[in-house]
Write an enzyme that holds these catalytic residues in place. Structure first.
Site, PDB file in Angstrom:
ATOM      1  N   LYS A  19     -53.457 -32.513  38.853  1.00 46.11           N
ATOM      2  CA  LYS A  19     -52.917 -33.500  39.711  1.00 46.11           C
ATOM      3  C   LYS A  19     -53.826 -34.863  39.374  1.00 46.11           C
ATOM      4  CE  LYS A  19     -54.166 -31.479  43.436  1.00 46.11           C
ATOM      5  NZ  LYS A  19     -54.503 -30.078  43.026  1.00 46.11           N
ATOM      6  N   ARG A  98     -52.395 -31.122  52.757  1.00 47.48           N
ATOM      7  CA  ARG A  98     -52.864 -29.685  52.594  1.00 47.48           C
ATOM      8  C   ARG A  98     -52.151 -28.886  53.473  1.00 47.48           C
ATOM      9  NH1 ARG A  98     -56.848 -29.391  48.329  1.00 47.48           N
ATOM     10  NH2 ARG A  98     -57.363 -31.486  47.550  1.00 47.48           N
ATOM     11  N   ARG A 137     -64.092 -27.297  33.727  1.00 46.70           N
ATOM     12  CA  ARG A 137     -63.864 -28.603  34.075  1.00 46.70           C
ATOM     13  C   ARG A 137     -65.213 -29.499  34.136  1.00 46.70           C
ATOM     14  NH1 ARG A 137     -60.428 -30.505  39.122  1.00 46.70           N
ATOM     15  NH2 ARG A 137     -61.837 -28.835  40.028  1.00 46.70           N
ATOM     16  N   ARG A 170     -68.207 -29.848  39.098  1.00 46.32           N
ATOM     17  CA  ARG A 170     -67.981 -29.995  40.477  1.00 46.32           C
ATOM     18  C   ARG A 170     -68.675 -28.895  41.138  1.00 46.32           C
ATOM     19  NH1 ARG A 170     -61.977 -32.014  41.676  1.00 46.32           N
ATOM     20  NH2 ARG A 170     -62.134 -30.300  43.423  1.00 46.32           N
ATOM     21  N   ARG A 181     -60.289 -21.971  47.824  1.00 45.93           N
ATOM     22  CA  ARG A 181     -59.305 -23.076  47.526  1.00 45.93           C
ATOM     23  C   ARG A 181     -58.083 -22.423  47.288  1.00 45.93           C
ATOM     24  NH1 ARG A 181     -62.762 -25.568  43.345  1.00 45.93           N
ATOM     25  NH2 ARG A 181     -61.160 -27.054  42.931  1.00 45.93           N
TER      26      ARG A 181
HETATM   27  P1  AP5 Z   1     -57.496 -31.513  37.222  1.00 42.82           P
HETATM   28  O1  AP5 Z   1     -56.597 -32.696  37.029  1.00 42.82           O
HETATM   29  O2  AP5 Z   1     -58.954 -32.025  37.538  1.00 42.82           O
HETATM   30  O3  AP5 Z   1     -56.826 -30.595  38.561  1.00 42.82           O
HETATM   31  P2  AP5 Z   1     -56.387 -31.014  39.886  1.00 42.82           P
HETATM   32  O4  AP5 Z   1     -54.826 -30.419  40.259  1.00 42.82           O
HETATM   33  O5  AP5 Z   1     -56.756 -32.296  40.297  1.00 42.82           O
HETATM   34  O6  AP5 Z   1     -57.153 -29.804  40.638  1.00 42.82           O
HETATM   35  P3  AP5 Z   1     -58.534 -30.077  41.745  1.00 42.82           P
HETATM   36  O7  AP5 Z   1     -59.406 -29.023  41.429  1.00 42.82           O
HETATM   37  O8  AP5 Z   1     -58.925 -31.476  41.768  1.00 42.82           O
HETATM   38  O9  AP5 Z   1     -57.679 -29.794  43.237  1.00 42.82           O
HETATM   39  P4  AP5 Z   1     -58.468 -29.411  44.529  1.00 42.82           P
HETATM   40  O10 AP5 Z   1     -57.234 -29.694  45.436  1.00 42.82           O
HETATM   41  O11 AP5 Z   1     -58.975 -28.292  44.589  1.00 42.82           O
HETATM   42  O12 AP5 Z   1     -59.616 -30.655  44.564  1.00 42.82           O
HETATM   43  P5  AP5 Z   1     -59.532 -32.224  45.558  1.00 42.82           P
HETATM   44  O13 AP5 Z   1     -60.660 -32.769  44.646  1.00 42.82           O
HETATM   45  O14 AP5 Z   1     -58.187 -32.378  45.607  1.00 42.82           O
HETATM   46  O15 AP5 Z   1     -57.686 -30.474  36.020  1.00 42.82           O
HETATM   47  C1  AP5 Z   1     -58.533 -29.273  36.114  1.00 42.82           C
HETATM   48  C2  AP5 Z   1     -58.812 -29.138  34.795  1.00 42.82           C
HETATM   49  O16 AP5 Z   1     -57.738 -28.852  34.056  1.00 42.82           O
HETATM   50  C3  AP5 Z   1     -59.745 -30.396  34.186  1.00 42.82           C
HETATM   51  O17 AP5 Z   1     -60.828 -29.803  33.420  1.00 42.82           O
HETATM   52  C4  AP5 Z   1     -58.631 -30.932  33.201  1.00 42.82           C
HETATM   53  O18 AP5 Z   1     -59.338 -31.613  32.019  1.00 42.82           O
HETATM   54  C5  AP5 Z   1     -57.742 -29.617  32.712  1.00 42.82           C
HETATM   55  N1  AP5 Z   1     -56.351 -30.002  32.716  1.00 42.82           N
HETATM   56  C6  AP5 Z   1     -55.632 -30.950  33.384  1.00 42.82           C
HETATM   57  N2  AP5 Z   1     -54.288 -30.857  32.802  1.00 42.82           N
HETATM   58  C7  AP5 Z   1     -54.470 -30.094  31.650  1.00 42.82           C
HETATM   59  C8  AP5 Z   1     -53.427 -29.522  30.846  1.00 42.82           C
HETATM   60  N3  AP5 Z   1     -52.049 -30.074  30.807  1.00 42.82           N
HETATM   61  N4  AP5 Z   1     -53.559 -28.710  29.939  1.00 42.82           N
HETATM   62  C9  AP5 Z   1     -55.149 -28.267  29.588  1.00 42.82           C
HETATM   63  N5  AP5 Z   1     -56.062 -28.808  30.466  1.00 42.82           N
HETATM   64  C10 AP5 Z   1     -55.776 -29.395  31.385  1.00 42.82           C
HETATM   65  O19 AP5 Z   1     -60.242 -31.640  46.789  1.00 42.82           O
HETATM   66  C11 AP5 Z   1     -61.680 -31.119  46.865  1.00 42.82           C
HETATM   67  C12 AP5 Z   1     -61.845 -30.635  48.129  1.00 42.82           C
HETATM   68  O20 AP5 Z   1     -61.928 -31.820  48.944  1.00 42.82           O
HETATM   69  C13 AP5 Z   1     -61.023 -29.813  48.872  1.00 42.82           C
HETATM   70  O21 AP5 Z   1     -61.468 -28.140  48.615  1.00 42.82           O
HETATM   71  C14 AP5 Z   1     -61.397 -29.993  50.384  1.00 42.82           C
HETATM   72  O22 AP5 Z   1     -62.754 -29.358  50.596  1.00 42.82           O
HETATM   73  C15 AP5 Z   1     -61.358 -31.402  50.036  1.00 42.82           C
HETATM   74  N6  AP5 Z   1     -60.389 -32.095  50.699  1.00 42.82           N
HETATM   75  C16 AP5 Z   1     -59.477 -32.860  49.558  1.00 42.82           C
HETATM   76  N7  AP5 Z   1     -58.308 -33.180  50.180  1.00 42.82           N
HETATM   77  C17 AP5 Z   1     -58.381 -32.620  51.492  1.00 42.82           C
HETATM   78  C18 AP5 Z   1     -57.485 -32.767  52.432  1.00 42.82           C
HETATM   79  N8  AP5 Z   1     -55.987 -33.332  52.174  1.00 42.82           N
HETATM   80  N9  AP5 Z   1     -57.776 -32.043  53.511  1.00 42.82           N
HETATM   81  C19 AP5 Z   1     -58.939 -31.580  53.990  1.00 42.82           C
HETATM   82  N10 AP5 Z   1     -59.783 -31.206  52.856  1.00 42.82           N
HETATM   83  C20 AP5 Z   1     -59.475 -32.116  51.584  1.00 42.82           C
HETATM   84 MG    MG Z   2     -58.181 -33.435  41.454  1.00 45.10          MG
END
Ligand code: AP5
Ligand code: MG
Ligand code: ZN
Length: 227
Positions: A19, A98, A137, A170, A181
């Site tokens: 994402k 979420r 990552r 991270r 998660r």
């Molecule tokens: P990446 O693009 O970083 O993945 P992502 O889908 O963004 O996954 P996240 O881990 O960021 O999602 P998340 O929901 O856990 O975290 P968030 O920060 O939103 O890609 C991942 C890896 O793959 C990278 O190394 C990339 O280089 C590689 N990659 C990407 N595409 C590729 C491809 N096509 N081929 C090969 N490799 C590839 O949330 C974190 C925390 O914040 C949550 O756990 C929670 O505590 C809090 N939080 C955030 N939003 C909310 C909410 N709405 N409500 C409550 N708590 C929240």
């Molecule tokens: Mg992300």
């Protein structure tokens, strides 16, 4: 001077689907601002404030931050973005909602502002792929850029291509937090996709392909929704 009402796009999908990677590539091509709730929380935690410490209590173990706080921070950032970039069409919202309560809070807030969602992108990949991606990552603590040791390495190992800062892992990419998660995704977030499907907003994209192919597929899927 009147400003056109904003139209927003959501990007959803499990942890590691790509994402954040895709939103950073797609948003500038479609005149959208990338707004990520995860990035907002990482910014506040890095500031060392009391709010940041409160958020860390949820974030580091892979739990959701409480809805009320999350909704308020997201809406504040969208407002700030509208003031700073009035010419852009809206936000590409990454990591929100979420759960069903967040989806409904967003709908209420957008309706009150005369704004709307035009599409919800769902990026999918098999579970084993997600885990490999999260375990390798690397992120830039300064500018938020995302890399992978193997699949998307920086030009110089351990150094951000964009700003030159030292890359880190991270704090929630530990095996325990990743498992929590993904379980929360399955229980609370994935069901929200059906809600958007019923509204005719859902566009599914196969995220298990090279990064540039996924970007092309998202831009093509959005072509009819974002003119
Ligand atoms: P990446 O693009 O970083 O993945 P992502 O889908 O963004 O996954 P996240 O881990 O960021 O999602 P998340 O929901 O856990 O975290 P968030 O920060 O939103 O890609 C991942 C890896 O793959 C990278 O190394 C990339 O280089 C590689 N990659 C990407 N595409 C590729 C491809 N096509 N081929 C090969 N490799 C590839 O949330 C974190 C925390 O914040 C949550 O756990 C929670 O505590 C809090 N939080 C955030 N939003 C909310 C909410 N709405 N409500 C409550 N708590 C929240
Ligand atoms: Mg992300
Ligand atoms: Zn950087």
């Amino acid at each position: 001077m009147s400003v056109a009402p904003a139209t927003h796009v959501l990007i959803m999908g499990p942890q590691g689907a790509g994402k954040g990677t895709q939103a950073a590539l797609v948003a500038p091509r479609l005149d959208l601002v990338h707004v990520s709730t995860g990035d907002l929380f990482r910014e506040v935690m890095a500031s060392g404030s009391q709010l940041g410490e409160e958020i860390r209590g949820y974030y580091d173990r892979g739990a959701l931050v409480p809805d009320a706080l999350t909704v308020r921070m997201l809406l504040d950032r969208i407002d700030q973005m509208r003031r700073e970039h009035p010419a852009l069409r809206g936000a590409l919202i990454d990591g929100f909602p979420r759960n069903q309560a967040q989806a409904e809070a967003l709908e209420t807030a957008l309706t009150a502002r005369g704004e709307r969602l035009v599409a919800v992108i769902s990026v999918e990949a098999p579970r084993q792929v997600l885990i490999e991606r999260l375990s390798g990552r690397l992120i830039c603590p300064n500018c938020g850029a995302t890399y992978h040791r193997e699949f998307n390495p920086p030009r110089v190992p351990g150094v951000c291509d964009v700003c030159g800062s030292a890359l880190t892992q991270r704090s929630d990419d530990t095996p325990e937090a990743v498992a929590r998660r993904l379980a929360i995704y399955d229980e609370q977030t994935q069901p929200v996709l059906a809600y958007y499907e019923r509204q005719g907003l859902l566009l599914s994209v196969d995220g298990d392909r090279p990064i540039d192919e996924v970007t092309t597929a998202i831009v093509q899927a959005l072509a009819t929704r974002v003119d």
